[in-house]
Motif scaffolding. Structure first.
Motif, mmCIF file in Angstrom:
data_model
loop_
_atom_site.group_PDB
_atom_site.id
_atom_site.type_symbol
_atom_site.label_atom_id
_atom_site.label_comp_id
_atom_site.label_asym_id
_atom_site.label_seq_id
_atom_site.Cartn_x
_atom_site.Cartn_y
_atom_site.Cartn_z
ATOM 1 N N GLN A 1 -7.011 3.909 -4.618
ATOM 2 C CA GLN A 1 -7.127 4.235 -3.187
ATOM 3 C C GLN A 1 -8.605 4.325 -2.835
ATOM 4 N N LEU A 2 -9.182 3.191 -2.512
ATOM 5 C CA LEU A 2 -10.617 3.097 -2.263
ATOM 6 C C LEU A 2 -10.946 3.180 -0.784
ATOM 7 N N SER A 3 -10.093 2.619 0.062
ATOM 8 C CA SER A 3 -10.373 2.527 1.488
ATOM 9 C C SER A 3 -9.666 3.615 2.283
ATOM 10 N N ARG A 4 -8.369 3.806 2.004
ATOM 11 C CA ARG A 4 -7.560 4.773 2.745
ATOM 12 C C ARG A 4 -6.705 5.567 1.775
ATOM 13 N N LEU A 5 -6.609 6.848 2.015
ATOM 14 C CA LEU A 5 -5.813 7.702 1.147
ATOM 15 C C LEU A 5 -4.339 7.318 1.271
ATOM 16 N N GLY A 6 -3.690 7.138 0.119
ATOM 17 C CA GLY A 6 -2.276 6.776 0.112
ATOM 18 C C GLY A 6 -2.019 5.291 0.097
ATOM 19 N N GLN A 7 -3.070 4.458 0.206
ATOM 20 C CA GLN A 7 -2.915 3.000 0.186
ATOM 21 C C GLN A 7 -3.747 2.441 -0.959
ATOM 22 N N ALA A 8 -3.047 2.067 -2.016
ATOM 23 C CA ALA A 8 -3.747 1.512 -3.178
ATOM 24 C C ALA A 8 -3.688 -0.002 -3.221
ATOM 25 N N ASP A 9 -2.892 -0.611 -2.338
ATOM 26 C CA ASP A 9 -2.713 -2.066 -2.417
ATOM 27 C C ASP A 9 -3.361 -2.803 -1.262
ATOM 28 N N SER B 1 7.166 5.965 13.356
ATOM 29 C CA SER B 1 6.118 4.973 13.061
ATOM 30 C C SER B 1 4.807 5.306 13.755
ATOM 31 N N VAL B 2 4.844 6.186 14.778
ATOM 32 C CA VAL B 2 3.634 6.531 15.516
ATOM 33 C C VAL B 2 2.611 7.202 14.611
ATOM 34 N N PHE B 3 3.060 8.060 13.689
ATOM 35 C CA PHE B 3 2.124 8.781 12.829
ATOM 36 C C PHE B 3 2.254 8.356 11.376
ATOM 37 N N VAL B 4 2.554 7.077 11.158
ATOM 38 C CA VAL B 4 2.710 6.600 9.785
ATOM 39 C C VAL B 4 1.401 6.716 9.005
ATOM 40 N N ASN B 5 0.241 6.641 9.707
ATOM 41 C CA ASN B 5 -1.038 6.753 9.012
ATOM 42 C C ASN B 5 -1.301 8.158 8.489
ATOM 43 N N MET B 6 -0.561 9.135 8.994
ATOM 44 C CA MET B 6 -0.726 10.510 8.534
ATOM 45 C C MET B 6 0.212 10.851 7.382
ATOM 46 N N LEU B 7 0.982 9.869 6.899
ATOM 47 C CA LEU B 7 1.951 10.134 5.835
ATOM 48 C C LEU B 7 1.425 9.760 4.459
ATOM 49 N N TYR C 1 1.208 17.729 2.547
ATOM 50 C CA TYR C 1 1.401 18.128 1.150
ATOM 51 C C TYR C 1 1.042 16.978 0.214
ATOM 52 N N ARG C 2 1.438 15.773 0.603
ATOM 53 C CA ARG C 2 1.119 14.610 -0.232
ATOM 54 C C ARG C 2 -0.392 14.380 -0.274
ATOM 55 N N ALA C 3 -1.065 14.580 0.872
ATOM 56 C CA ALA C 3 -2.512 14.390 0.908
ATOM 57 C C ALA C 3 -3.219 15.395 0.002
ATOM 58 N N ASN C 4 -2.668 16.601 -0.123
ATOM 59 C CA ASN C 4 -3.294 17.635 -0.939
ATOM 60 C C ASN C 4 -2.962 17.515 -2.420
ATOM 61 N N THR C 5 -1.891 16.817 -2.729
ATOM 62 C CA THR C 5 -1.466 16.708 -4.136
ATOM 63 C C THR C 5 -1.580 15.296 -4.683
ATOM 64 N N LEU C 6 -1.872 14.340 -3.838
ATOM 65 C CA LEU C 6 -1.891 12.935 -4.246
ATOM 66 C C LEU C 6 -3.067 12.646 -5.177
ATOM 67 N N ASP C 7 -2.806 11.926 -6.215
ATOM 68 C CA ASP C 7 -3.860 11.454 -7.103
ATOM 69 C C ASP C 7 -4.410 10.152 -6.529
ATOM 70 N N PRO C 8 -5.662 10.128 -6.061
ATOM 71 C CA PRO C 8 -6.177 8.906 -5.423
ATOM 72 C C PRO C 8 -6.449 7.768 -6.388
ATOM 73 N N GLY D 1 1.234 7.038 2.521
ATOM 74 C CA GLY D 1 2.101 6.309 1.614
ATOM 75 C C GLY D 1 3.527 6.794 1.590
ATOM 76 N N LEU D 2 3.797 7.927 2.204
ATOM 77 C CA LEU D 2 5.170 8.447 2.278
ATOM 78 C C LEU D 2 5.963 7.605 3.271
ATOM 79 N N SER D 3 7.228 7.360 2.961
ATOM 80 C CA SER D 3 8.063 6.567 3.864
ATOM 81 C C SER D 3 8.230 7.293 5.190
ATOM 82 N N GLN D 4 8.156 6.553 6.285
ATOM 83 C CA GLN D 4 8.358 7.159 7.603
ATOM 84 C C GLN D 4 9.800 7.608 7.801
ATOM 85 N N HIS D 5 10.695 7.156 6.919
ATOM 86 C CA HIS D 5 12.084 7.619 6.924
ATOM 87 C C HIS D 5 12.356 8.394 5.628
#
Length: 884
Positions: free
Chosen positions: A686-694, A833-839, A535-542, A841-845
């Protein structure tokens, strides 16, 4: 010979048991009749004569049993009896049987489907003739200087391939090849094709025959000879309309002429998961890749090497031979390096790097589906415990009549095995269908721009063996403990003092419920996190403008452009693109944002020894305006910066990380020995990876030497510019360029598609786990309540309020559920933490997931406890006590 004859007769007696039973009965009857006749002649009455005959003959049933033991295989006979008895019991309890079989089928089916896919990807031999004799050779080095890599580290250089080919007699032939070289097929409508560069032995080693023409001959692999090519059947049909005169025709690849000498047999698209279109001898590397240094570089990894083992040679023998070859390579290698060569079965994941990735991802999925199997086993075990409770008097009678506990356990285990076999068979059939359907679903949802993927999982002997082992282990897992529990202390069932044993059974059921809920919670929370990530990937503003930006790609380097010609082409193209109606801005860049084109290098901080790896992209001054990323400090690149290449722009987070508390515009980084001052700072995006702006990111000026690798980013008003207009603008300058026009927004699908596939898989597993767990909770509570009907009637008859009794039953039923939820939440927190790359930027917790999912499971379990308890309280207490 007599022993063999006896075994054959015993086997015949086992198979034809009914006929032998009649023979035994007839023979015993004749013996008894002889004794009766003798007694009658002695003057006895008929009744006395028969009684005396029976006394003299002995126990008839004992004699029959002794005869059966000598005439049959007792174990097999008992097994047949047990299977028949188990089948009758299952027919008499259809609700129980269907529930248990469907539960096993779902769990085994999911496991079989996943194993079929993993087996096809990493274990199964390539779909080629006699592929079991193909072995992939992998390189590994210890110590010494750093080795060049133009593919993967475990690949070989051309010189090393020649050594293996000459010094490894365990192989009939050895071939080397380099896949995935992009090229442009010229013609009326140029198109990109994928090329495999291969040695002359390629088709012979793989046993691939041409559908037309021929494959490579030694003369085709001479340097300086006429370039030749073999094309795939698919390319022949799609690009040449299945022209029967294609052999002998000349085609253009990267503006070089190649003579088509053959068409590969239908279905052959190379040895990789991505389809290859053209096969070219290795010696024509320069014509395809515009460079030939790899052929003469002895210390660069870039070639797959596959050998065909000689008849009778095993992989172990091949490894021993390769150890000797590796020792020779060590002597020729740079000082301090030790070379190792290994041989493994040739599969789609033949190289160690690919195999480790496939098995790593596959291992995580296998763990998930194994958890579903664990839930199913606990569920069926609970059902068997409940069923055993209803059969305790039957078991007690059997024990009282002399049956041993081991014999009863065997009977109960046979019932479990029959359930597992029926469910496992159904599950395997469903799993084979599901594996094919799942692969089709995944391939259909790949992001745009991905090359055609060739992957068709096929079942083989390993899948059948895995299914058999899984079914057997499942039967033992859910059948053994209930069987032991049911036969322990069953003789006491004739009395009323069975409280302890029943209490032990209830404790075991509570443990099973706890396990079910805990595992379900892990899967549910994982699915919840992945769904939130999707849901975050579909609604996230890159943070960049993606909706109205087009990416125009072409390959000037493969087309033979020099640096000067490429720079002139790019200037003319920018002028043409800016002149198109609706175009707002045009920029050139080495890579598009959020694409899979990552470039990273090591920068050194000026004035220090500290160096860092930072991702970078080469861009021009208009780039930041096109993608909508503002320069918050400093300036964009000037023409002088682009000409010299001695400047850079960093993002805000990069500046804070490299120069905390200092002015970044007063700093510089060193690259390739040149000092490059920071001239600007952009906002984070977010130039390199979606959800990672830093993440660290640096922009370098697109200088003259990099023009051949540039692509154009065109910003236009929505709907004002067509892909056709962009293609025409490029082809107007060079009609022989293969052009790709995509939307920048399509790059978001590169991130959403894997998340969508993984989320769908997790949702299916979680839904299945939830269904099984809730069924288990409901069944356990319902059984426990049914065993306490008399107690409930007494409590109500003595004045206990319905609400108090209801609260007691629900509290006791929810206790293992709450424990399971607690363990499940802890487990999910550990594995998230195994699928943190699929979140993205969303917290794994994520607090929302870790609150809503346990709350939903708690509510469902509460309903599963409430319904049986409420139903029991509706029974009239006097009727309950009277029936007891």
């Amino acid at each position: 010979m007599s022993t063999l004859r006896a075994w054959i007769r015993r086997l015949a007696g086992t198979v034809a048991a009914s006929r032998h039973e009649r023979e035994i009965a007839d023979e015993i009857a004749s013996h008894l009749q002889l004794h009766v006749d003798d007694n009658l002649r002695a003057g006895m009455t008929p009744a006395e004569a028969r009684r005396q005959a029976l006394l003299k003959f002995g126990g008839v049933e004992a004699v029959k049993e002794e005869y059966r033991d000598r005439a049959r295989f007792t174990l097999l006979t008992r097994l047949v009896q047990d299977v028949r008895f188990a089948a009758r019991l299952l027919r008499k309890a259809p609700a129980f049987s269907v529930t248990a079989i469907v539960t096993v089928a779902l769990a085994v089916g999911v496991n079989a489907a996943i194993f079929t896919v993993l087996n096809a990807a990493a274990v199964q031999s390539l779909p080629l003739p006699e592929s079991s004799r193909l072995a992939t050779v992998a390189f590994r080095a210890e110590g010494g200087p750093r080795r060049g890599v133009a593919g993967m580290k475990s690949m070989l250089s051309y010189a090393e391939f020649q050594v293996v080919r000459e010094q490894a007699p365990v192989f009939e032939r050895v071939t080397a090849f380099a896949p995935f070289y992009g090229a442009t097929l010229g013609g009326g409508e140029p198109r990109p094709v994928s090329v495999t560069l291969a040695s002359c032995e390629y088709f012979e080693v793989l046993r691939v025959r041409p559908a037309q023409g021929r494959t490579f001959a030694p003369r085709d692999c001479d340097r300086g000879g006429e370039p030749t090519a073999v094309i795939s059947d698919g390319l022949w049909r799609s690009a040449f309309a299945a022209d029967p005169a294609i052999v002998g025709r000349t085609i253009a690849l990267n503006r070089h002429s190649f003579l088509v000498i053959g068409v590969a047999e239908p279905g052959f698209t190379g040895t990789q998961v991505l389809a290859e279109d053209v096969f070219v001898p290795l010696v024509f590397l320069k014509q395809i890749a515009r460079e030939s240094s790899l052929l003469d570089s002895p210390d660069v990894s870039w070639l797959y090497v596959i050998g065909r083992l000689r008849d009778g040679v095993t992989l172990g023998a091949a490894r021993v031979n390769l150890d000797i070859v590796a020792a020779g390579l060590t002597m020729r290698s740079p000082a301090g390096r030790i070379v190792h060569l290994d041989a493994s079965r040739s599969t789609l994941a033949g190289l160690p790097e690919i195999r480790s990735i496939v098995l790593g991802v596959g291992g995580a999925i296998v763990i998930a589906v194994t958890l579903v199997l664990l839930i199913a086993c606990a569920n069926v075990a609970n059902l068997l415990l409940a069923r055993a409770g209803a059969r305790r008097k039957e078991i007690a009678v059997r024990l009282a009549l002399g049956a041993g506990r081991g014999r009863l356990v065997q009977q109960l285990m046979t019932e479990s095995l029959l359930l597992a076999v029926i469910g496992g068979a159904a599950g395997c059939l469903a799993g084979l269908w599901a594996s094919a359907a799942g692969v089709r679903f995944a391939l259909a949802h790949l992001p745009p721009g991905i090359s055609p993927v060739i992957f068709d999982p096929r079942p083989d002997g390993r899948v059948a063996l895995y299914a058999f082992a899984l079914t057997t282990m499942t039967a033992v897992a859910f059948g053994l403990v209930p069987a032991l529990q049911a036969t322990r202390g069953a003789r006491l069932e004739f009395r009323e003092s069975t409280t302890t044993d029943r209490r032990g059974a209830r404790r075991l059921q509570s443990v099973l419920v706890t396990v079910q809920v805990a595992v379900s919670m892990i899967l549910l929370l994982s699915a919840g996190l992945l769904a939130r990530g999707l849901y975050r990937a579909n609604t996230l503003d890159p943070g960049i403008a993606v909706d109205a930006v087009s990416v125009v790609e072409y390959d000037l380097r493969s087309a033979g452009y020099t640096a000067e010609a490429a720079a002139a082409f790019q200037r003319r193209l920018q002028e043409r693109l800016r002149a198109l109606p609706g175009v707002r801005a045009v920029a050139e860049a080495g890579g598009a944002p959020l694409s899979d084109q990552h470039r990273e290098t090591r920068f050194t901080l000026a004035g220090s020894e500290r160096s860092v790896m930072i991702e970078f992209s080469q861009v021009d001054a208009a780039y930041f305006d096109v993608i909508g990323v503002p320069v918050v400090r400093g300036r964009v690149f000037t023409p002088a910066d682009l000409a010299s290449g001695r400047a850079l722009i960093v993002t805000e987070s990069t500046a804070r990380r490299l120069w905390p508390g200092r002015d970044p515009l007063a700093q510089s980084l060193v690259l390739d020995g040149a000092d490059r001052p920071v001239v600007g700072v952009t906002a984070d995006a977010q130039l390199s990876r979606l959800g990672q702006a830093d993440s660290p990111y640096v922009f370098l000026p697109a200088g003259p030497e990099s023009q051949a690798a540039m692509r154009m980013l065109v910003a236009a008003a929505p709907g004002a510019l067509s892909a056709r207009a962009l293609r025409d603008a490029v082809s107007g300058l060079d009609p022989q360029l293969a052009i790709s026009v995509t939307r920048l927004s399509d790059n978001l699908e590169l991130w959403r598609a894997p998340s969508r596939i993984l989320s769908a898989m997790a949702a299916v597993l979680a839904l299945l786990a939830l269904t099984l767990a809730c069924t288990g909770v409901f069944g356990t509570v319902a059984y426990a309540v049914s065993q306490r009907v008399r107690e409930i009637g007494i409590r109500v008859a003595l004045g206990a309020a319905h609400q108090d009794v209801l609260r007691l039953i629900v509290r006791q039923g929810m206790r293992p559920v709450l424990v399971g939820i607690a363990f499940g939440v802890a487990g999910a927190a550990a594995v998230s933490s195994v699928f943190v790359n699929m979140l993205f930027g969303l917290s794994q917790h994520d607090p929302l997931s870790f609150v809503l999912v346990p709350g939903a499971l708690f509510a469902i379990a509460l309903a599963a406890c409430y319904i049986p308890a409420r139903r029991a309280l509706r029974v009239e207490p006097t009727l309950t006590l009277r029936s007891e």
